[in-house]
Write a protein that holds these residues in place. Structure first.
Motif, PDB file in Angstrom:
ATOM      1  N   SER A 164     -21.138  50.765  38.008  1.00 33.47           N
ATOM      2  CA  SER A 164     -22.543  51.011  37.648  1.00 33.47           C
ATOM      3  C   SER A 164     -22.762  52.484  37.334  1.00 33.47           C
ATOM      4  CB  SER A 164     -23.463  50.566  38.780  1.00 33.47           C
ATOM      5  OG  SER A 164     -23.424  49.176  38.953  1.00 33.47           O
ATOM      6  N   ARG A 165     -22.181  53.356  38.161  1.00 30.10           N
ATOM      7  CA  ARG A 165     -22.332  54.801  37.930  1.00 30.10           C
ATOM      8  C   ARG A 165     -21.732  55.200  36.595  1.00 30.10           C
ATOM      9  NH1 ARG A 165     -18.189  58.639  40.710  1.00 30.10           N
ATOM     10  NH2 ARG A 165     -17.047  57.688  38.966  1.00 30.10           N
ATOM     11  N   ASN A 166     -20.512  54.756  36.331  1.00 29.52           N
ATOM     12  CA  ASN A 166     -19.840  55.131  35.091  1.00 29.52           C
ATOM     13  C   ASN A 166     -20.561  54.587  33.863  1.00 29.52           C
ATOM     14  OD1 ASN A 166     -17.937  56.451  36.611  1.00 29.52           O
ATOM     15  ND2 ASN A 166     -16.337  54.904  36.363  1.00 29.52           N
ATOM     16  N   SER A 167     -21.113  53.376  33.980  1.00 23.76           N
ATOM     17  CA  SER A 167     -21.882  52.801  32.870  1.00 23.76           C
ATOM     18  C   SER A 167     -23.113  53.648  32.586  1.00 23.76           C
ATOM     19  CB  SER A 167     -22.303  51.366  33.195  1.00 23.76           C
ATOM     20  OG  SER A 167     -21.180  50.531  33.368  1.00 23.76           O
ATOM     21  N   GLY A 168     -23.797  54.063  33.651  1.00 23.58           N
ATOM     22  CA  GLY A 168     -24.996  54.882  33.487  1.00 23.58           C
ATOM     23  C   GLY A 168     -24.678  56.252  32.931  1.00 23.58           C
ATOM     24  N   VAL A 169     -23.607  56.877  33.431  1.00 27.00           N
ATOM     25  CA  VAL A 169     -23.207  58.202  32.948  1.00 27.00           C
ATOM     26  C   VAL A 169     -22.821  58.124  31.476  1.00 27.00           C
ATOM     27  CG1 VAL A 169     -21.426  59.992  33.127  1.00 27.00           C
ATOM     28  CG2 VAL A 169     -22.511  59.102  35.188  1.00 27.00           C
ATOM     29  N   PHE A 170     -22.022  57.106  31.124  1.00 25.15           N
ATOM     30  CA  PHE A 170     -21.642  56.938  29.714  1.00 25.15           C
ATOM     31  C   PHE A 170     -22.883  56.782  28.839  1.00 25.15           C
ATOM     32  CE2 PHE A 170     -21.128  54.026  26.163  1.00 25.15           C
ATOM     33  CZ  PHE A 170     -20.175  54.687  25.403  1.00 25.15           C
ATOM     34  N   TRP A 171     -23.801  55.925  29.268  1.00 17.52           N
ATOM     35  CA  TRP A 171     -24.971  55.649  28.440  1.00 17.52           C
ATOM     36  C   TRP A 171     -25.846  56.888  28.278  1.00 17.52           C
ATOM     37  CZ3 TRP A 171     -25.217  51.754  25.331  1.00 17.52           C
ATOM     38  CH2 TRP A 171     -26.428  51.470  24.686  1.00 17.52           C
ATOM     39  N   ALA A 172     -26.001  57.677  29.334  1.00 19.00           N
ATOM     40  CA  ALA A 172     -26.837  58.875  29.255  1.00 19.00           C
ATOM     41  C   ALA A 172     -26.234  59.893  28.294  1.00 19.00           C
ATOM     42  CB  ALA A 172     -27.008  59.488  30.645  1.00 19.00           C
ATOM     43  N   ILE A 173     -24.930  60.167  28.434  1.00 20.73           N
ATOM     44  CA  ILE A 173     -24.281  61.148  27.551  1.00 20.73           C
ATOM     45  C   ILE A 173     -24.219  60.618  26.122  1.00 20.73           C
ATOM     46  CG2 ILE A 173     -22.119  62.370  27.060  1.00 20.73           C
ATOM     47  CD1 ILE A 173     -21.590  62.433  30.061  1.00 20.73           C
ATOM     48  N   PHE A 174     -23.846  59.356  25.972  1.00 14.70           N
ATOM     49  CA  PHE A 174     -23.749  58.740  24.650  1.00 14.70           C
ATOM     50  C   PHE A 174     -25.073  58.828  23.897  1.00 14.70           C
ATOM     51  CE2 PHE A 174     -24.596  54.518  22.577  1.00 14.70           C
ATOM     52  CZ  PHE A 174     -23.902  54.766  21.395  1.00 14.70           C
ATOM     53  N   GLN A 175     -26.183  58.585  24.586  1.00 12.55           N
ATOM     54  CA  GLN A 175     -27.476  58.546  23.918  1.00 12.55           C
ATOM     55  C   GLN A 175     -28.048  59.931  23.629  1.00 12.55           C
ATOM     56  OE1 GLN A 175     -28.891  56.227  22.412  1.00 12.55           O
ATOM     57  NE2 GLN A 175     -27.746  54.441  23.120  1.00 12.55           N
ATOM     58  N   LEU A 176     -27.367  60.979  24.082  1.00 12.09           N
ATOM     59  CA  LEU A 176     -27.738  62.319  23.602  1.00 12.09           C
ATOM     60  C   LEU A 176     -27.569  62.411  22.098  1.00 12.09           C
ATOM     61  CD1 LEU A 176     -26.150  64.621  26.334  1.00 12.09           C
ATOM     62  CD2 LEU A 176     -28.586  64.365  25.856  1.00 12.09           C
ATOM     63  N   SER A 177     -26.788  61.490  21.530  1.00 18.03           N
ATOM     64  CA  SER A 177     -26.563  61.462  20.083  1.00 18.03           C
ATOM     65  C   SER A 177     -27.878  61.304  19.317  1.00 18.03           C
ATOM     66  CB  SER A 177     -25.603  60.329  19.715  1.00 18.03           C
ATOM     67  OG  SER A 177     -26.092  59.077  20.171  1.00 18.03           O
ATOM     68  N   ASN A 178     -28.788  60.531  19.865  1.00 13.78           N
ATOM     69  CA  ASN A 178     -30.082  60.358  19.213  1.00 13.78           C
ATOM     70  C   ASN A 178     -30.875  61.654  19.196  1.00 13.78           C
ATOM     71  OD1 ASN A 178     -30.547  57.649  18.217  1.00 13.78           O
ATOM     72  ND2 ASN A 178     -30.344  56.954  20.317  1.00 13.78           N
ATOM     73  N   VAL A 179     -30.745  62.436  20.252  1.00 10.96           N
ATOM     74  CA  VAL A 179     -31.512  63.686  20.356  1.00 10.96           C
ATOM     75  C   VAL A 179     -30.948  64.736  19.411  1.00 10.96           C
ATOM     76  CG1 VAL A 179     -32.265  65.523  21.896  1.00 10.96           C
ATOM     77  CG2 VAL A 179     -32.102  63.173  22.748  1.00 10.96           C
ATOM     78  N   ALA A 180     -29.635  64.977  19.476  1.00  9.25           N
ATOM     79  CA  ALA A 180     -29.014  66.058  18.721  1.00  9.25           C
ATOM     80  C   ALA A 180     -29.160  65.862  17.213  1.00  9.25           C
ATOM     81  CB  ALA A 180     -27.541  66.170  19.111  1.00  9.25           C
ATOM     82  N   GLY A 181     -28.750  64.695  16.722  1.00  5.17           N
ATOM     83  CA  GLY A 181     -28.786  64.468  15.288  1.00  5.17           C
ATOM     84  C   GLY A 181     -30.187  64.444  14.716  1.00  5.17           C
ATOM     85  N   ASN A 182     -31.093  63.793  15.407  1.00  2.00           N
ATOM     86  CA  ASN A 182     -32.451  63.680  14.887  1.00  2.00           C
ATOM     87  C   ASN A 182     -33.239  64.974  15.031  1.00  2.00           C
ATOM     88  OD1 ASN A 182     -32.858  60.813  13.952  1.00  2.00           O
ATOM     89  ND2 ASN A 182     -32.045  60.427  15.985  1.00  2.00           N
ATOM     90  N   LEU A 183     -32.862  65.827  15.974  1.00  2.00           N
ATOM     91  CA  LEU A 183     -33.476  67.152  16.055  1.00  2.00           C
ATOM     92  C   LEU A 183     -33.121  67.962  14.815  1.00  2.00           C
ATOM     93  CD1 LEU A 183     -35.164  68.983  17.918  1.00  2.00           C
ATOM     94  CD2 LEU A 183     -33.021  69.853  18.865  1.00  2.00           C
ATOM     95  N   PHE A 184     -31.865  67.842  14.389  1.00  2.00           N
ATOM     96  CA  PHE A 184     -31.434  68.497  13.159  1.00  2.00           C
ATOM     97  C   PHE A 184     -32.217  67.970  11.958  1.00  2.00           C
ATOM     98  CE2 PHE A 184     -28.325  68.183   9.562  1.00  2.00           C
ATOM     99  CZ  PHE A 184     -28.356  69.519   9.207  1.00  2.00           C
ATOM    100  N   VAL A 185     -32.399  66.659  11.882  1.00  2.00           N
ATOM    101  CA  VAL A 185     -33.145  66.051  10.787  1.00  2.00           C
ATOM    102  C   VAL A 185     -34.608  66.499  10.809  1.00  2.00           C
ATOM    103  CG1 VAL A 185     -34.047  63.851   9.904  1.00  2.00           C
ATOM    104  CG2 VAL A 185     -31.642  64.047  10.563  1.00  2.00           C
ATOM    105  N   TYR A 186     -35.178  66.613  11.998  1.00  2.00           N
ATOM    106  CA  TYR A 186     -36.585  67.002  12.126  1.00  2.00           C
ATOM    107  C   TYR A 186     -36.837  68.365  11.482  1.00  2.00           C
ATOM    108  CZ  TYR A 186     -40.963  68.452  14.325  1.00  2.00           C
ATOM    109  OH  TYR A 186     -42.235  68.914  14.552  1.00  2.00           O
TER     110      TYR A 186
END
Length: 456
Positions: free
Chosen positions: A134-156
């Motif tokens: 459960s911990r590893n799934s949550g950690v993976f998902w949190a780091i993985f979903q930073l992708s939405n923040v980084a790329g779309n901040l650039f687009v913004y």
């Protein structure tokens, strides 16, 4: 201080996925908008974003049946790297916009996506045990979903004008391609797990027992192993628990289509939101990412306490409530024809950028609720069949996403929201039922084991 090698593997996997999917998820978020700009300049270009995405998920669904066979011959690390290279090719194809190339690259990406996601599921399971899944799934998902923040901040900050010119598109595509290449290089450094045993405690096998286990039999020939993996996947799909969970998988595919390809574009097409509506396409992706990261972090840090005391069903119900809130606000805030092209119409209220961003945040957080619990439950429920189990998850999700992208170009916003509302009810009930009976079975097994130990 000793750092657990398997957890380091999870971190490398997470950051590698984060870089690759910064490129892909940002592209998916803006694809409809940028392809419309290309069409306005070049009448010979007829590429359609929803068609491209439908091809990706359609091929992904088919190839998910073959991915376990491929992994049985190569292992998860090679599958992950192969899939990542396909993502690089897809992103780079936008530097030379051609209709045929767009659809060919979409097909190749569908094949690569099946490999990278099935390989990821097996690799994550191999590097986890019953206490850390459960911990590893949550950690993976949190780091993985930073992708939405980084790329779309650039687009913004890049999409300043309502019209997206050639120079701006080329800059965005070049940066995204570079990020995908960097992520691929990082994934190439993935190492073997430090233990041959995976999730043993979930099956009641102690550390001492593992040390006394007999050596594994010799490996089967590659093609025999591949055929056996295909048979195992088909047999697993027909089990009652997997059939019920497929209803949840289908919902995650439908909502994936909506938040990754439809919702942000609908915001950008709604003229009543204002002149900054194209920039809000990127900002919407950022808020979706923030919701995903927050949800993943919460259910990663507090995963063991939450699942031990309440069970994953409570997290799934939280996602259910948050997503219903998102659907209601979107229904009120955006016009019915907003998924298709620029529109002067308005919804039931005057379109509000703030309410639109609240909907994005809720979509991301609710999606994290469902996905972290699905990953955790699959990893624990199908210990020795992690590759076919994750492949079937992605198969159901991809079929739903492909169908959803296909109808997104013709069904209005309100009809799409109705489909999502019906499917979330069915999917949530199915997940909660499977999760509860699994917990009861585990408790009964533990009680019988303790009784046997006492008697002996």
């Amino acid at each position: 201080m000793t750092i657990n090698r398997n957890f380091v593997n999870v971190i490398i996997l997470s950051w590698g996925f984060m870089l690759v999917f910064t490129a892909f998820q940002t592209m998916g978020n803006i694809e409809k908008t940028v392809l419309q700009s290309i069409k306005d300049e070049d009448k010979s270009f007829t590429g359609e974003a929803y068609t491209s995405l439908s091809i990706i998920y359609g091929v992904l669904a088919i190839c998910n049946w073959l991915a376990p066979s491929y992994i049985s011959m190569t292992g998860p690390r090679v599958a992950i790297l192969t899939g990542s290279c396909c993502y690089v090719l897809f992103i780079a194809s936008f530097l030379w916009p051609q209709t045929a190339l767009l659809y060919i690259a979409s097909s190749i990406l569908g094949f690569g996506a099946a490999l990278i996601w099935t390989g990821h599921g097996q690799y994550l399971t191999e590097n986890s045990d019953s206490e850390t899944m459960s911990r590893n799934s949550g950690v993976f998902w949190a780091i993985f979903q930073l992708s939405n923040v980084a790329g779309n901040l650039f687009v913004y900050f890049t999409f300043q004008d309502p019209t997206i010119g050639v120079s701006v598109r080329r800059l965005v595509f070049s940066v995204l391609t570079g990020l995908a290449i960097a992520g691929t290089c990082l994934l190439a450094t993935l190492r073997r797990t430090s233990q041959s045993f995976v999730l043993g405690e979930a099956e009641g096998v102690s550390s001492a027992d593992r040390e006394l286990q007999i050596p594994e039999p010799a490996r089967e020939k590659p093609w025999l192993a591949a055929w056996k993996a295909f048979q195992d996947a088909f047999s697993l799909f027909l089990t009652p628990k997997m059939l019920l969970l497929s209803l949840t998988f289908i919902y995650t595919g439908l909502v994936l289509t909506f938040y990754s390809g439809v919702y942000s574009s609908s915001i950008g097409f709604t003229k009543a939101i204002g002149d900054d509506r194209k920039r809000l396409v990127g900002l919407s992706g950022i808020f979706i990412g923030i919701g995903e990261v927050v949800g993943g972090a919460i259910f990663g840090i507090f995963a063991s306490k939450l699942t031990r005391n309440c069970g994953g069903w409570l997290v799934a119900l939280t996602g259910f409530g948050v997503h219903l809130f998102a659907f209601i606000t979107i229904f009120l805030n955006l016009p019915n024809d907003s998924p298709f092209e620029d529109t002067e119409n308005i919804g039931y209220i005057k379109p509000s950028p703030h309410l639109a961003m609240a909907g994005s945040l809720a979509l991301g957080f609710g999606d994290a609720c469902f996905n972290t619990q699905v990953y955790s439950l699959i990893g624990l429920l199908f210990v020795n069949q992690s590759a076919p189990a994750f492949a079937l998850f992605k198969f159901c999700q991809s079929v739903a996403a492909a169908i959803s992208f296909a109808y997104s170009s013709s069904l209005s916003l309100y009809v799409q929201l109705l489909v999502l509302t019906i499917s979330i009810v069915i999917g949530t009930v199915a997940f909660c039922y499977v999760e509860r009976i699994t917990r009861k079975e585990a408790d009964n097994t533990a009680s019988e084991t303790n009784t046997t130990l006492v008697e002996s």
